[in-house]
Design a protein around this motif. Sequence first.
Motif, PDB file in Angstrom:
ATOM      1  N   ASP A  11      -8.089  -8.523   2.723  1.00 24.19           N
ATOM      2  CA  ASP A  11      -7.173  -7.531   2.139  1.00 24.19           C
ATOM      3  C   ASP A  11      -7.107  -6.213   2.896  1.00 24.19           C
ATOM      4  O   ASP A  11      -6.428  -5.294   2.464  1.00 24.19           O
ATOM      5  N   GLY A  64      -5.760  -6.006   5.654  1.00 22.73           N
ATOM      6  CA  GLY A  64      -4.441  -6.018   6.294  1.00 22.73           C
ATOM      7  C   GLY A  64      -4.338  -6.742   7.623  1.00 22.73           C
ATOM      8  O   GLY A  64      -3.414  -6.483   8.396  1.00 22.73           O
ATOM      9  N   THR A 120      -0.987  -8.814   7.944  1.00 21.18           N
ATOM     10  CA  THR A 120       0.173  -7.928   8.064  1.00 21.18           C
ATOM     11  C   THR A 120       0.235  -7.333   9.467  1.00 21.18           C
ATOM     12  O   THR A 120       1.293  -7.293  10.103  1.00 21.18           O
ATOM     13  N   ARG A 176       3.046  -7.875  12.455  1.00 23.10           N
ATOM     14  CA  ARG A 176       3.710  -6.732  13.099  1.00 23.10           C
ATOM     15  C   ARG A 176       3.592  -6.847  14.617  1.00 23.10           C
ATOM     16  O   ARG A 176       4.519  -6.564  15.363  1.00 23.10           O
ATOM     17  N   ASP A 235      -9.577  -0.685   6.276  1.00 23.61           N
ATOM     18  CA  ASP A 235      -8.645  -0.058   5.332  1.00 23.61           C
ATOM     19  C   ASP A 235      -9.008   1.430   5.192  1.00 23.61           C
ATOM     20  O   ASP A 235     -10.135   1.763   4.814  1.00 23.61           O
ATOM     21  N   ASN A 238      -6.470   1.227   9.155  1.00 27.43           N
ATOM     22  CA  ASN A 238      -5.178   0.670   8.776  1.00 27.43           C
ATOM     23  C   ASN A 238      -4.703   1.287   7.460  1.00 27.43           C
ATOM     24  O   ASN A 238      -5.474   1.933   6.758  1.00 27.43           O
ATOM     25  N   LYS A 239      -3.448   1.097   7.143  1.00 30.01           N
ATOM     26  CA  LYS A 239      -2.844   1.540   5.879  1.00 30.01           C
ATOM     27  C   LYS A 239      -2.840   3.063   5.747  1.00 30.01           C
ATOM     28  O   LYS A 239      -3.069   3.590   4.658  1.00 30.01           O
ATOM     29  N   ASP A 272      -0.454   4.870   5.718  1.00 33.26           N
ATOM     30  CA  ASP A 272       0.680   5.296   4.898  1.00 33.26           C
ATOM     31  C   ASP A 272       0.300   5.452   3.423  1.00 33.26           C
ATOM     32  O   ASP A 272       1.025   6.064   2.653  1.00 33.26           O
ATOM     33  N   SER A 302      -0.461   1.735  10.653  1.00 34.24           N
ATOM     34  CA  SER A 302      -0.017   1.121   9.411  1.00 34.24           C
ATOM     35  C   SER A 302       0.666  -0.196   9.769  1.00 34.24           C
ATOM     36  O   SER A 302       1.702  -0.195  10.425  1.00 34.24           O
ATOM     37  N   GLY A 303       0.047  -1.286   9.355  1.00 36.31           N
ATOM     38  CA  GLY A 303       0.658  -2.595   9.597  1.00 36.31           C
ATOM     39  C   GLY A 303       1.964  -2.712   8.835  1.00 36.31           C
ATOM     40  O   GLY A 303       2.867  -3.435   9.235  1.00 36.31           O
ATOM     41  N   LYS A 304       2.030  -1.963   7.763  1.00 43.93           N
ATOM     42  CA  LYS A 304       3.222  -2.052   6.917  1.00 43.93           C
ATOM     43  C   LYS A 304       4.428  -1.385   7.566  1.00 43.93           C
ATOM     44  O   LYS A 304       5.486  -2.000   7.711  1.00 43.93           O
ATOM     45  N   THR A 305       4.260  -0.134   7.999  1.00 42.20           N
ATOM     46  CA  THR A 305       5.395   0.581   8.588  1.00 42.20           C
ATOM     47  C   THR A 305       5.494   0.346  10.086  1.00 42.20           C
ATOM     48  O   THR A 305       6.522   0.618  10.690  1.00 42.20           O
TER      49      THR A 305
END
Length: 596
Positions: free
Chosen positions: A16, A18, A21, A25, A104, A132-133, A135, A163-166
Amino acid sequence: TKPASIRNFCIIAHIDHGKSTLADRMLQLTGAVEERVMRAQYLDRMDIERERGITIKSQAVRMPWEVDGETYALNMIDTPGHVDFTYEVSRSLAACEGAILLVDAAQGIEAQTLANLYLAMENDLEIIPVLNKIDLPAADPEKYAAEIAGLIGGSADDVLRVSGKTGEGVDALLDRVVGTIPAPVGDEDAPARAMIFDSVYDAYRGVVTFVRMIDGKLEPREKIQMMSTGSTHELLEIGVSSPEPVPSKGLGTGEVGYLITGVKDVRQSKVGDTVTNARTPAEQALTGYEEPKPMVFSGLYPIDGGDYPVLREALDKLKLSDAALVYEPETSVALGFGFRCGFLGLLHLEIISERLRREFNLDLIATAPSVIYQVQREDGELVRVTNPSEFPDGRIEKIIEPVVRSTILAPKDYVGAIMELCQSRRGTLDGMDYLSEDRVELRYRLPLGEIVFDFFDHLKSRTQGYASLDYEVDGEQEADLVKVDILLQGEQVDAFSAIVHRDKAYAYGVLMSGKLKELIPRQQFEVPIQAAIGARIIARENIRAIRKDVLSKCYGGDISRKRKLLEKQKEGKKRMKMVGRVEVPQEAFIAVLSTG
Ligand code: GTP
């Protein structure tokens, strides 16, 4: 690709934090997967993989990345996250020159990540620390960057933030991979030596073997040899995953890819083994091959005895993809026909029983997990015991039990509670360090037998879920252990016997006899429940007799009611097991065994 433009790395991360993710990316950013396909196909497929469990993830992916006009081949190698698979983790680390330590930014590093980080450092991997994360509003990169710098050295400013998300910071991370991770070195002209770091079973293609070329090269259609067994196979296909499998004209020194030889069982293509050319084999295998060693044993029994053949078939199937799983038939007076299974550790046990339930629709009872004890009898004979029923009678000279080195990470407020728990499990403190102002690393030596029971549950509940645990088997020690038997009306019930420390035998006896008293219905006669060490009774309960005649309730001639009651009684009987003269409901076995 020339070794100089290859970079082999893995990502070390906690569940979890990331990893998937970020990997997605990277695939997108490097163009390994086209934007359009990314959404439509790749992520979808990942979902299915996730749904189907851990075995079919992409084990290695190749991505192109350009720095200063030169194109590099980046091979990202997947590492199994958990400690039960330490040996497999160590093999995937050995396939890399560098590792991304992904943490994280709102959680900080966890025990398993730490254990894998140490493993990577022992393997001399170049570590790229990444938070990571970033954001997330709860992210605290300053705090955790300092924590990481404290662990691996260097300055907190060297810790990358992404950020793996953005997608923020991911291109800088790829540049860093090229810039700091060393290129592979090996002898391009030597006979081939390729290390197997993963081997997966695919229903369509048979076993797919993932290798890292150390020396030389391998080409399609040539004969290869497995160095641990000398067995030879024809290379039907060789290629790279990018991330779809793409057959190639061969793999050269430093490259990472897959092989297909047509073998049907992962044990013919074992993690850690060395692959070489059959015609001009290498003289020496790469170091490090080890047979997987089961450490934790449990009896698996179908709740419905008719499911026994299904269970056998299911185990045979799982074995194709899991070289570490071992099992043999076993019978229990109480539970009927089942299998004694050996696992690498508790998680491995959980994964296998979960897969048996989910993929094969089996309802199972698992007996309390046991470890391997070496029991030396007075006459000198040494007996290996993985099941309480194998425990020798008569006088015993000494008993040896396996020991683990464990690492527990938790907020400092819980240190007292953790120490109390570890001490109650015969642990000895090896050391303690502050990772940051409020997080502590505790190192304990503990008997493996004490953690396979319900240690993790207790640890979690005492720390409100904040503690994380990692352990590694580390030698053995002599211990004062005894076998406690549970008797119903003088008959021993094999499924309830346990090997415990002498100081805890009494508590175990009282607990089990108390539970059984609750769970077994009263019978026509008195039923004593006893706990015993050999011939010595250490605890006793009594189930008082009833003289109940179900029909006595039916005064008069209500025939249909009478019949109903009789039928009900008959149905109840079916789910009963006879232990001597005593009827024990199946549920009693399940209830007692499920709560340890
Ligand atoms: P496992 O596959 O279970 O080991 O997890 P993982 O480490 O691969 O993590 P995954 O990529 O599945 O991400 C876990 C969760 O964190 C998911 O809900 C993601 O959406 C979320 N997540 C991942 N990266 C980021 C990030 O950069 N920012 C935020 N806000 N969420 C993220």
